[in-house]
Scaffold this motif. Structure first.
Motif, PDB file in Angstrom:
ATOM      1  N   ALA A  47       0.891  -1.234   0.124  1.00 52.22           N
ATOM      2  CA  ALA A  47       0.050   0.046   0.035  1.00 52.22           C
ATOM      3  C   ALA A  47       1.050   1.196  -0.079  1.00 52.22           C
ATOM      4  O   ALA A  47       1.838   1.369   0.600  1.00 52.22           O
ATOM      5  N   PRO A  48       0.532   2.178  -0.836  1.00 54.19           N
ATOM      6  CA  PRO A  48       1.658   3.480  -0.976  1.00 54.19           C
ATOM      7  C   PRO A  48       1.380   4.045   0.180  1.00 54.19           C
ATOM      8  O   PRO A  48       0.376   4.113   1.094  1.00 54.19           O
ATOM      9  N   ARG A  49       2.283   4.975   0.550  1.00 57.46           N
ATOM     10  CA  ARG A  49       2.120   5.860   1.810  1.00 57.46           C
ATOM     11  C   ARG A  49       0.781   6.569   1.989  1.00 57.46           C
ATOM     12  O   ARG A  49       0.261   7.286   0.859  1.00 57.46           O
ATOM     13  N   GLY A  50       0.270   6.519   3.008  1.00 53.20           N
ATOM     14  CA  GLY A  50      -0.980   7.444   3.276  1.00 53.20           C
ATOM     15  C   GLY A  50      -2.117   6.618   2.957  1.00 53.20           C
ATOM     16  O   GLY A  50      -3.347   7.089   3.092  1.00 53.20           O
ATOM     17  N   ASP A 103      19.448  -7.852   1.145  1.00 54.87           N
ATOM     18  CA  ASP A 103      18.484  -8.518   1.840  1.00 54.87           C
ATOM     19  C   ASP A 103      18.536  -8.554   3.376  1.00 54.87           C
ATOM     20  O   ASP A 103      17.616  -8.269   3.896  1.00 54.87           O
ATOM     21  N   ARG A 104      19.869  -8.620   3.819  1.00 57.07           N
ATOM     22  CA  ARG A 104      19.872  -8.433   5.282  1.00 57.07           C
ATOM     23  C   ARG A 104      19.306  -6.950   6.011  1.00 57.07           C
ATOM     24  O   ARG A 104      18.629  -6.918   6.605  1.00 57.07           O
ATOM     25  N   ASP A 105      19.804  -5.927   5.045  1.00 63.70           N
ATOM     26  CA  ASP A 105      19.365  -4.613   5.542  1.00 63.70           C
ATOM     27  C   ASP A 105      17.792  -4.471   5.555  1.00 63.70           C
ATOM     28  O   ASP A 105      17.240  -3.919   6.578  1.00 63.70           O
ATOM     29  N   ASP A 106      17.217  -4.870   4.490  1.00 63.24           N
ATOM     30  CA  ASP A 106      15.941  -4.639   4.190  1.00 63.24           C
ATOM     31  C   ASP A 106      14.982  -5.385   5.322  1.00 63.24           C
ATOM     32  O   ASP A 106      14.170  -4.970   5.792  1.00 63.24           O
ATOM     33  N   LEU A 107      15.431  -6.733   5.480  1.00 60.45           N
ATOM     34  CA  LEU A 107      14.722  -7.612   6.334  1.00 60.45           C
ATOM     35  C   LEU A 107      14.979  -7.098   7.735  1.00 60.45           C
ATOM     36  O   LEU A 107      13.924  -7.129   8.628  1.00 60.45           O
ATOM     37  N   GLN A 108      16.059  -6.604   8.076  1.00 63.17           N
ATOM     38  CA  GLN A 108      16.129  -5.797   9.507  1.00 63.17           C
ATOM     39  C   GLN A 108      15.345  -4.739   9.601  1.00 63.17           C
ATOM     40  O   GLN A 108      14.755  -4.530  10.802  1.00 63.17           O
ATOM     41  N   LYS A 109      15.129  -3.970   8.446  1.00 64.01           N
ATOM     42  CA  LYS A 109      14.379  -2.856   8.603  1.00 64.01           C
ATOM     43  C   LYS A 109      12.761  -3.051   8.918  1.00 64.01           C
ATOM     44  O   LYS A 109      12.150  -2.614   9.825  1.00 64.01           O
ATOM     45  N   LEU A 110      12.355  -4.350   8.130  1.00 63.61           N
ATOM     46  CA  LEU A 110      10.980  -4.835   8.362  1.00 63.61           C
ATOM     47  C   LEU A 110      10.974  -5.366   9.863  1.00 63.61           C
ATOM     48  O   LEU A 110       9.947  -5.171  10.511  1.00 63.61           O
ATOM     49  N   LEU A 111      11.951  -6.014  10.280  1.00 67.17           N
ATOM     50  CA  LEU A 111      12.056  -6.591  11.767  1.00 67.17           C
ATOM     51  C   LEU A 111      11.994  -5.284  12.628  1.00 67.17           C
ATOM     52  O   LEU A 111      11.124  -5.431  13.794  1.00 67.17           O
ATOM     53  N   HIS A 112      12.481  -4.221  12.348  1.00 68.40           N
ATOM     54  CA  HIS A 112      12.703  -3.270  13.348  1.00 68.40           C
ATOM     55  C   HIS A 112      11.235  -2.575  13.526  1.00 68.40           C
ATOM     56  O   HIS A 112      10.832  -2.249  14.451  1.00 68.40           O
ATOM     57  N   GLY A 113      10.597  -2.524  12.322  1.00 69.77           N
ATOM     58  CA  GLY A 113       9.229  -2.005  12.095  1.00 69.77           C
ATOM     59  C   GLY A 113       8.375  -2.766  13.023  1.00 69.77           C
ATOM     60  O   GLY A 113       7.369  -2.266  13.676  1.00 69.77           O
ATOM     61  N   LEU A 114       8.415  -4.105  12.831  1.00 67.91           N
ATOM     62  CA  LEU A 114       7.445  -4.964  13.419  1.00 67.91           C
ATOM     63  C   LEU A 114       7.657  -5.011  14.948  1.00 67.91           C
ATOM     64  O   LEU A 114       6.518  -5.236  15.812  1.00 67.91           O
ATOM     65  N   ALA A 115       8.821  -4.670  15.540  1.00 65.58           N
ATOM     66  CA  ALA A 115       9.183  -4.761  16.804  1.00 65.58           C
ATOM     67  C   ALA A 115       8.385  -3.647  17.703  1.00 65.58           C
ATOM     68  O   ALA A 115       8.169  -3.523  18.735  1.00 65.58           O
ATOM     69  N   LEU A 122      12.494 -22.417  -6.986  1.00 65.52           N
ATOM     70  CA  LEU A 122      12.545 -21.904  -5.731  1.00 65.52           C
ATOM     71  C   LEU A 122      13.323 -20.471  -5.667  1.00 65.52           C
ATOM     72  O   LEU A 122      13.056 -19.462  -4.956  1.00 65.52           O
ATOM     73  N   HIS A 123      14.445 -20.395  -6.613  1.00 71.98           N
ATOM     74  CA  HIS A 123      15.040 -19.377  -6.876  1.00 71.98           C
ATOM     75  C   HIS A 123      14.273 -18.210  -7.438  1.00 71.98           C
ATOM     76  O   HIS A 123      14.323 -16.823  -7.283  1.00 71.98           O
ATOM     77  N   ASP A 124      13.390 -18.560  -8.468  1.00 75.95           N
ATOM     78  CA  ASP A 124      12.571 -17.502  -9.145  1.00 75.95           C
ATOM     79  C   ASP A 124      11.476 -16.938  -7.968  1.00 75.95           C
ATOM     80  O   ASP A 124      11.385 -15.926  -7.825  1.00 75.95           O
ATOM     81  N   ASP A 125      11.023 -17.910  -6.986  1.00 75.23           N
ATOM     82  CA  ASP A 125      10.236 -17.502  -6.067  1.00 75.23           C
ATOM     83  C   ASP A 125      10.947 -16.524  -5.046  1.00 75.23           C
ATOM     84  O   ASP A 125      10.316 -15.582  -4.595  1.00 75.23           O
ATOM     85  N   CYS A 126      12.057 -16.889  -4.721  1.00 75.89           N
ATOM     86  CA  CYS A 126      13.069 -16.160  -3.921  1.00 75.89           C
ATOM     87  C   CYS A 126      13.198 -14.808  -4.510  1.00 75.89           C
ATOM     88  O   CYS A 126      13.132 -13.541  -3.753  1.00 75.89           O
ATOM     89  N   ALA A 127      13.248 -14.563  -5.778  1.00 76.56           N
ATOM     90  CA  ALA A 127      13.538 -13.340  -6.481  1.00 76.56           C
ATOM     91  C   ALA A 127      12.260 -12.520  -6.415  1.00 76.56           C
ATOM     92  O   ALA A 127      12.406 -11.238  -6.123  1.00 76.56           O
ATOM     93  N   MET A 128      11.133 -13.367  -6.526  1.00 79.61           N
ATOM     94  CA  MET A 128       9.843 -12.579  -6.312  1.00 79.61           C
ATOM     95  C   MET A 128       9.633 -11.838  -4.836  1.00 79.61           C
ATOM     96  O   MET A 128       9.353 -11.041  -4.915  1.00 79.61           O
ATOM     97  N   ALA A 129      10.015 -12.733  -4.032  1.00 81.63           N
ATOM     98  CA  ALA A 129       9.897 -12.171  -2.729  1.00 81.63           C
ATOM     99  C   ALA A 129      10.716 -11.228  -2.266  1.00 81.63           C
ATOM    100  O   ALA A 129      10.299 -10.284  -1.647  1.00 81.63           O
ATOM    101  N   ARG A 130      12.010 -11.362  -2.926  1.00 85.63           N
ATOM    102  CA  ARG A 130      12.865 -10.162  -2.586  1.00 85.63           C
ATOM    103  C   ARG A 130      12.490  -8.724  -3.301  1.00 85.63           C
ATOM    104  O   ARG A 130      12.547  -7.933  -2.612  1.00 85.63           O
ATOM    105  N   ARG A 131      11.804  -8.808  -4.210  1.00 83.24           N
ATOM    106  CA  ARG A 131      11.244  -7.665  -4.872  1.00 83.24           C
ATOM    107  C   ARG A 131      10.095  -7.012  -4.076  1.00 83.24           C
ATOM    108  O   ARG A 131      10.064  -5.845  -3.796  1.00 83.24           O
ATOM    109  N   ALA A 132       9.480  -8.047  -3.409  1.00 81.07           N
ATOM    110  CA  ALA A 132       8.210  -7.756  -2.754  1.00 81.07           C
ATOM    111  C   ALA A 132       8.692  -7.228  -1.539  1.00 81.07           C
ATOM    112  O   ALA A 132       8.151  -5.962  -0.784  1.00 81.07           O
ATOM    113  N   ARG A 159      11.771  -5.348  -0.820  1.00 78.61           N
ATOM    114  CA  ARG A 159      12.043  -4.049  -1.316  1.00 78.61           C
ATOM    115  C   ARG A 159      11.108  -3.105  -1.382  1.00 78.61           C
ATOM    116  O   ARG A 159      10.896  -1.921  -1.049  1.00 78.61           O
ATOM    117  N   ALA A 160      10.108  -3.567  -2.172  1.00 73.96           N
ATOM    118  CA  ALA A 160       8.823  -2.613  -2.305  1.00 73.96           C
ATOM    119  C   ALA A 160       8.048  -2.228  -0.851  1.00 73.96           C
ATOM    120  O   ALA A 160       7.685  -1.162  -0.813  1.00 73.96           O
TER     121      ALA A 160
END
Length: 378
Positions: free
Chosen positions: A30-33, A219-231, A360-370, A372-373
């Motif tokens: 969902a876009p901001r706002g 990957d590491r930085d993005d996932l850590q950002k999401l974890l920080h937000g979830l915390a 599985l690699h294709d799926d992981c690439a799809m998840a990675r883009r999601a 980052r978005a």
């Protein structure tokens, strides 16, 4: 636990496949706002209803089986072994009777610390269910010995929703609907505090996959950002969710009385959506089911979406690591090319795993883009 299929088995898959719109890890951030928009112990006559072998106590394996049966009868003297349901290098499952009840005994053969800890966690889960019944059907505990890693539970009727980890074909919609309904009820359950722990340390797992080269720096930085937000997220998303921890269709038995969940060795508290991420990862040939899972994962808003994506990256990376090891082992053990004729239309040794690994690699690439978005919308 009940199914006789290998833990690493891959069906033949096409070289390429189209991904229908909306079948990705989630529909769109969902876009901001904006407002968030085995046959297991069964009594049936299907393919899995037959056991994998009779009790054979001859030879070295028979001696090992005698030790396993003795350990079962120490904690359950009335257990009468009938058939071997499944045997691997790590454990053996034996079907037997205890009086008028049919039971399944599980004995650990590999007592390495990691496997012993997992086995004891499964015993602890079944013991907790004696005091606090989950909102889904689960086998009843008959006897257990954590020290010797021996477990005896009732044998539940029903057929497995799938006979392999990654189903060859899309399961019937009714089966997927029943499985998702059971998972949803379980995920909404709030057992008393202290009853279950958290089997997965997300920060440690992310750091480990990064060290192994499975996650990039981003990957590491993005996932850590999401974890920080979830915390810092309030409500249920910040507190975690009770999950089965290994919600494969092969661990869900379907019976007229309703779905039954088996193999509770990973049960505990996770970020919301771990069970859904597990199902999404193994349903690569069921785009409609994936779309339904993605929609369920987003129903509670951006925090639930982010948790699902973190889980999905971890689950898919675990699957990739597992199947890469399987491919390497298959290639190493395969006879030299040309020494064994390959039937017309059959896949070469390791090709099934390679095809699944590509998906599985294709799926992981799809998840990675999601992921980052999703980070971009925070």
């Amino acid at each position: 636990m009940y199914t006789a299929s290998s833990s690493v088995s891959a069906p033949p898959r096409p070289q390429s496949r189209m991904v229908p719109a909306g079948a990705g890890p989630y529909l769109a951030p969902a876009p901001r706002g904006a407002r968030p928009r085995s046959w297991a112990a069964g009594t049936g006559t299907g393919p899995g209803a037959q056991m994998s072998g009779r009790i054979d106590l001859s030879g070295p394996q028979g001696a090992q089986l005698k030790v396993a049966i003795a350990s079962v009868q120490r904690i359950c003297p009335e257990f009468n072994p009938v058939q071997v349901l499944r045997r691997s290098g790590r454990s053996v499952l034996i079907v037997g009777t205890t009086g008028r009840t049919t039971a399944v005994a599980k004995c650990l053969l590999d007592h390495s610390p990691a496997w012993a800890e997992r086995f004891r966690h499964e015993i602890a889960s079944y013991r907790s269910f004696v005091r606090h019944r989950p909102p889904v059907r689960a086998p009843r505990l008959i006897a257990a010995d954590p020290d010797n890693c021996t477990l005896v539970i009732e044998r539940m009727p029903g057929r497995a929703a799938a006979l392999s980890r990654h189903p060859v074909e899309a399961p019937p919609r009714s089966d997927v609907r029943a499985a998702l309904g059971a998972i949803a009820r379980l995920n909404a359950w709030r057992p008393p505090a202290g009853t279950f722990d958290a089997p997965l340390d997300y920060g440690t797992r992310i750091a480990r996959y990064h060290e192994l080269g499975l996650f990039t720096d981003r990957d590491r930085d993005d996932l850590q950002k999401l974890l920080h937000g979830l915390a810092h997220a309030g409500g249920r998303q910040g507190m975690g969710q009770f999950c089965h921890g290994d919600a494969l269709l092969s661990n869900i038995l379907l019976s007229p009385a309703g779905p039954v969940l088996v193999d509770w060795e990973h049960a505990g508290w996770y970020l919301p959506g771990y069970d859904l991420a597990t199902l999404w990862a193994v349903l690569g040939d069921a785009p409609l089911a994936r779309r339904q899972i993605s929609q369920m994962a987003q129903q509670q808003g951006p925090a639930a979406r982010d948790a699902f994506l973190v889980n999905l990256m971890i689950v898919l990376t675990r699957e990739i690591r597992t199947y890469e090891t399987a491919v390497q082992r298959t290639i190493k053990e395969a006879p030299p090319a040309g020494t064994v004729p390959v039937p017309s239309g059959a896949l070469a040794p390791g090709e099934e795993q390679r095809l699944l690994l590509r998906r599985l690699h294709d799926d992981c690439a799809m998840a990675r883009r999601a992921v980052r978005a999703a980070v971009g919308t925070r």
